[in-house]
Design a protein around this motif. Structure first.
Motif, PDB file in Angstrom:
ATOM      1  N   MET A  54      -2.645  -1.542  97.146  1.00 34.55           N
ATOM      2  CA  MET A  54      -3.098  -0.799  98.325  1.00 34.55           C
ATOM      3  C   MET A  54      -2.365   0.531  98.461  1.00 34.55           C
ATOM      4  SD  MET A  54      -3.389  -3.947 101.074  1.00 34.55           S
ATOM      5  CE  MET A  54      -3.764  -2.840 102.427  1.00 34.55           C
ATOM      6  N   GLN A  55      -1.056   0.530  98.151  1.00 33.66           N
ATOM      7  CA  GLN A  55      -0.284   1.765  98.214  1.00 33.66           C
ATOM      8  C   GLN A  55      -0.780   2.771  97.176  1.00 33.66           C
ATOM      9  OE1 GLN A  55       3.918   1.218  97.718  1.00 33.66           O
ATOM     10  NE2 GLN A  55       4.421   3.339  98.151  1.00 33.66           N
ATOM     11  N   ARG A  56      -1.054   2.276  95.960  1.00 32.84           N
ATOM     12  CA  ARG A  56      -1.567   3.164  94.915  1.00 32.84           C
ATOM     13  C   ARG A  56      -2.931   3.742  95.305  1.00 32.84           C
ATOM     14  NH1 ARG A  56      -0.277   0.093  91.190  1.00 32.84           N
ATOM     15  NH2 ARG A  56      -2.214  -1.075  90.898  1.00 32.84           N
ATOM     16  N   GLN A  57      -3.790   2.911  95.874  1.00 34.41           N
ATOM     17  CA  GLN A  57      -5.097   3.377  96.316  1.00 34.41           C
ATOM     18  C   GLN A  57      -4.957   4.402  97.438  1.00 34.41           C
ATOM     19  OE1 GLN A  57      -6.998  -0.319  97.360  1.00 34.41           O
ATOM     20  NE2 GLN A  57      -7.797  -0.676  95.298  1.00 34.41           N
ATOM     21  N   HIS A  58      -3.991   4.143  98.355  1.00 33.74           N
ATOM     22  CA  HIS A  58      -3.761   5.088  99.450  1.00 33.74           C
ATOM     23  C   HIS A  58      -3.263   6.434  98.921  1.00 33.74           C
ATOM     24  CE1 HIS A  58      -2.687   6.551 103.418  1.00 33.74           C
ATOM     25  NE2 HIS A  58      -1.453   6.784 103.005  1.00 33.74           N
ATOM     26  N   GLU A  59      -2.333   6.393  97.965  1.00 32.67           N
ATOM     27  CA  GLU A  59      -1.813   7.630  97.384  1.00 32.67           C
ATOM     28  C   GLU A  59      -2.918   8.400  96.654  1.00 32.67           C
ATOM     29  OE1 GLU A  59       1.352   6.319  94.921  1.00 32.67           O
ATOM     30  OE2 GLU A  59       2.777   6.064  96.591  1.00 32.67           O
ATOM     31  N   GLU A  60      -3.774   7.693  95.950  1.00 32.25           N
ATOM     32  CA  GLU A  60      -4.880   8.342  95.266  1.00 32.25           C
ATOM     33  C   GLU A  60      -5.836   8.989  96.262  1.00 32.25           C
ATOM     34  OE1 GLU A  60      -6.601   5.293  92.892  1.00 32.25           O
ATOM     35  OE2 GLU A  60      -5.017   5.330  91.358  1.00 32.25           O
ATOM     36  N   LEU A  61      -6.076   8.304  97.386  1.00 34.01           N
ATOM     37  CA  LEU A  61      -6.943   8.859  98.424  1.00 34.01           C
ATOM     38  C   LEU A  61      -6.334  10.118  99.024  1.00 34.01           C
ATOM     39  CD1 LEU A  61      -9.394   8.696 100.298  1.00 34.01           C
ATOM     40  CD2 LEU A  61      -8.071   7.166 101.774  1.00 34.01           C
ATOM     41  N   ILE A  62      -5.020  10.066  99.307  1.00 34.99           N
ATOM     42  CA  ILE A  62      -4.328  11.232  99.859  1.00 34.99           C
ATOM     43  C   ILE A  62      -4.379  12.396  98.876  1.00 34.99           C
ATOM     44  CG2 ILE A  62      -2.094  12.138 100.583  1.00 34.99           C
ATOM     45  CD1 ILE A  62      -3.389  10.338 102.638  1.00 34.99           C
ATOM     46  N   ASN A  63      -4.175  12.114  97.593  1.00 35.40           N
ATOM     47  CA  ASN A  63      -4.219  13.171  96.577  1.00 35.40           C
ATOM     48  C   ASN A  63      -5.600  13.800  96.492  1.00 35.40           C
ATOM     49  OD1 ASN A  63      -1.543  12.968  95.806  1.00 35.40           O
ATOM     50  ND2 ASN A  63      -1.952  11.404  94.259  1.00 35.40           N
ATOM     51  N   ARG A  64      -6.639  12.979  96.582  1.00 35.31           N
ATOM     52  CA  ARG A  64      -8.000  13.521  96.551  1.00 35.31           C
ATOM     53  C   ARG A  64      -8.266  14.384  97.786  1.00 35.31           C
ATOM     54  NH1 ARG A  64      -9.349   8.322  94.492  1.00 35.31           N
ATOM     55  NH2 ARG A  64     -10.041   7.652  96.567  1.00 35.31           N
ATOM     56  N   GLN A  65      -7.815  13.912  98.931  1.00 32.86           N
ATOM     57  CA  GLN A  65      -7.993  14.684 100.157  1.00 32.86           C
ATOM     58  C   GLN A  65      -7.215  15.996 100.094  1.00 32.86           C
ATOM     59  OE1 GLN A  65      -6.684  11.854 103.120  1.00 32.86           O
ATOM     60  NE2 GLN A  65      -8.733  11.015 103.415  1.00 32.86           N
ATOM     61  N   TYR A  66      -6.009  15.935  99.520  1.00 34.86           N
ATOM     62  CA  TYR A  66      -5.203  17.157  99.385  1.00 34.86           C
ATOM     63  C   TYR A  66      -5.881  18.163  98.458  1.00 34.86           C
ATOM     64  CZ  TYR A  66      -1.534  20.187  97.541  1.00 34.86           C
ATOM     65  OH  TYR A  66      -0.819  21.276  97.122  1.00 34.86           O
ATOM     66  N   ARG A  67      -6.380  17.680  97.324  1.00 35.59           N
ATOM     67  CA  ARG A  67      -7.060  18.586  96.388  1.00 35.59           C
ATOM     68  C   ARG A  67      -8.295  19.213  97.024  1.00 35.59           C
ATOM     69  NH1 ARG A  67      -5.702  14.389  92.687  1.00 35.59           N
ATOM     70  NH2 ARG A  67      -7.812  13.536  92.812  1.00 35.59           N
ATOM     71  N   ALA A  68      -9.029  18.417  97.769  1.00 36.52           N
ATOM     72  CA  ALA A  68     -10.224  18.931  98.435  1.00 36.52           C
ATOM     73  C   ALA A  68      -9.854  19.978  99.484  1.00 36.52           C
ATOM     74  CB  ALA A  68     -11.010  17.787  99.067  1.00 36.52           C
ATOM     75  N   ALA A  69      -8.812  19.688 100.282  1.00 36.03           N
ATOM     76  CA  ALA A  69      -8.396  20.621 101.330  1.00 36.03           C
ATOM     77  C   ALA A  69      -7.847  21.910 100.731  1.00 36.03           C
ATOM     78  CB  ALA A  69      -7.351  19.963 102.229  1.00 36.03           C
ATOM     79  N   ARG A  70      -7.065  21.775  99.652  1.00 31.37           N
ATOM     80  CA  ARG A  70      -6.504  22.980  99.033  1.00 31.37           C
ATOM     81  C   ARG A  70      -7.592  23.800  98.347  1.00 31.37           C
ATOM     82  NH1 ARG A  70      -1.328  23.189  94.831  1.00 31.37           N
ATOM     83  NH2 ARG A  70      -1.594  25.362  94.193  1.00 31.37           N
ATOM     84  N   SER A  71      -8.595  23.146  97.808  1.00 26.67           N
ATOM     85  CA  SER A  71      -9.681  23.871  97.152  1.00 26.67           C
ATOM     86  C   SER A  71     -10.490  24.698  98.141  1.00 26.67           C
ATOM     87  CB  SER A  71     -10.599  22.885  96.421  1.00 26.67           C
ATOM     88  OG  SER A  71      -9.907  22.210  95.386  1.00 26.67           O
ATOM     89  N   SER A  72     -10.504  24.264  99.392  1.00 25.70           N
ATOM     90  CA  SER A  72     -11.257  25.014 100.415  1.00 25.70           C
ATOM     91  C   SER A  72     -10.398  26.091 101.076  1.00 25.70           C
ATOM     92  CB  SER A  72     -11.787  24.057 101.486  1.00 25.70           C
ATOM     93  OG  SER A  72     -10.722  23.449 102.195  1.00 25.70           O
ATOM     94  N   LEU A  73      -9.118  26.176 100.696  1.00 28.37           N
ATOM     95  CA  LEU A  73      -8.222  27.147 101.326  1.00 28.37           C
ATOM     96  C   LEU A  73      -8.642  28.588 101.031  1.00 28.37           C
ATOM     97  CD1 LEU A  73      -5.665  27.760 102.944  1.00 28.37           C
ATOM     98  CD2 LEU A  73      -4.345  27.535 100.834  1.00 28.37           C
ATOM     99  N   SER A  74      -9.140  28.844  99.824  1.00 26.69           N
ATOM    100  CA  SER A  74      -9.554  30.216  99.485  1.00 26.69           C
ATOM    101  C   SER A  74     -10.605  30.736 100.455  1.00 26.69           C
ATOM    102  CB  SER A  74     -10.094  30.263  98.051  1.00 26.69           C
ATOM    103  OG  SER A  74      -9.056  30.126  97.116  1.00 26.69           O
TER     104      SER A  74
END
Length: 251
Positions: A54-74
């Motif tokens: 569950m922790q690994r899945q949570h970290e993967e979800l957070i990483n995906r959300q971070y990548r998505a949020a950072r990609s929209s920063l431009s």
């Protein structure tokens, strides 16, 4: 019936299984304890495994959300930069109509706030590294401060204000500075938004000096140009400073 005499039936009582010579009889409590410990250990192992999954899945979800949020920063930075440029143009038009000591009265509206950019920044602040999050938060805070000051200033110079109040060009120069600070802050962050660097860079006055000289010279009078050029490096660095640390040091 003679055949019945050849049949012998033996009964084995429970005493044989529980006789003092039986190993289980002597160690049944210890064996039960070992079995209980083994069962408990297996249960703990299963639970820990589930927690790790569950922790690994949570970290993967957070990483995906971070990548998505950072990609929209431009896109968010472009919207904020466009908004700041609109503010610069608006103030340039107002200031160009008046001499230095004129009482400025002008009916103008502030450019629309980049609401989607605010949402994108907020999402990334929640997911980014602590140092990056602080810099992103500084941009968000300055945007809100700049907006509040600009709206207040445009009300101050409204023709419908009290005839007893007077506003001159000097009173609007800090609003010009606020807009240029906003432009400079977004420009510093573009490399991070485009994944060219891992983290937002440290900001110094040397890295900011000389920015936007062409825009200043082409849109504003000499006194406004000198005011903004002198204060832009120092005030941009100040805008990036951690406000929590600043409050604690002042205390």
């Amino acid at each position: 019936m003679d055949w019945l005499d050849r049949i012998h039936i033996y009964f084995v009582g429970s005493g044989v299984r529980s006789s003092p010579d039986n190993l289980v009889y002597h160690y049944q409590t210890l064996i039960s304890g070992f079995l209980a410990v083994a069962a408990a250990g297996f249960t703990v192992w299963v639970l820990l495994h589930q927690v790790r999954v569950m922790q690994r899945q949570h970290e993967e979800l957070i990483n995906r959300q971070y990548r998505a949020a950072r990609s929209s920063l431009s896109l968010a930075l472009m919207d904020i930069s466009d908004y700041a440029e609109q503010c610069v143009n608006l103030l340039s038009q107002v200031l160009s109509k008046h001499d230095e000591e004129d009482d400025i009265r002008d009916e103008v509206d502030a450019p629309p706030m980049p609401a989607s950019a605010l949402s994108s920044l907020s999402q990334l602040i929640a997911l980014a590294d602590e140092q990056d999050a602080r810099k992103l938060q500084s941009l968000l805070i300055h945007l809100q401060i700049q907006r509040s000051r600009l709206v207040s200033r445009l009300l101050d110079i409204s023709p419908t204000r009290s005839p007893n109040s007077s506003w001159v060009k000097q009173d609007l120069r800090h609003d010009v500075l606020d807009a240029f600070i906003l432009m400079r802050m977004t420009n510093i962050m573009f490399a991070y938004a485009r994944w060219e660097v891992d983290h937002l860079p440290e900001v110094s006055e040397e890295s900011i000096s000389g920015s936007y000289e062409y825009i200043l010279g082409s849109k504003f009078d000499k006194l406004t140009e000198e005011y903004v050029a002198e204060k832009l490096p120092r005030f941009t660095v100040r805008a990036f400073e951690d406000r929590k640390e600043k409050r604690s040091s002042n205390a």
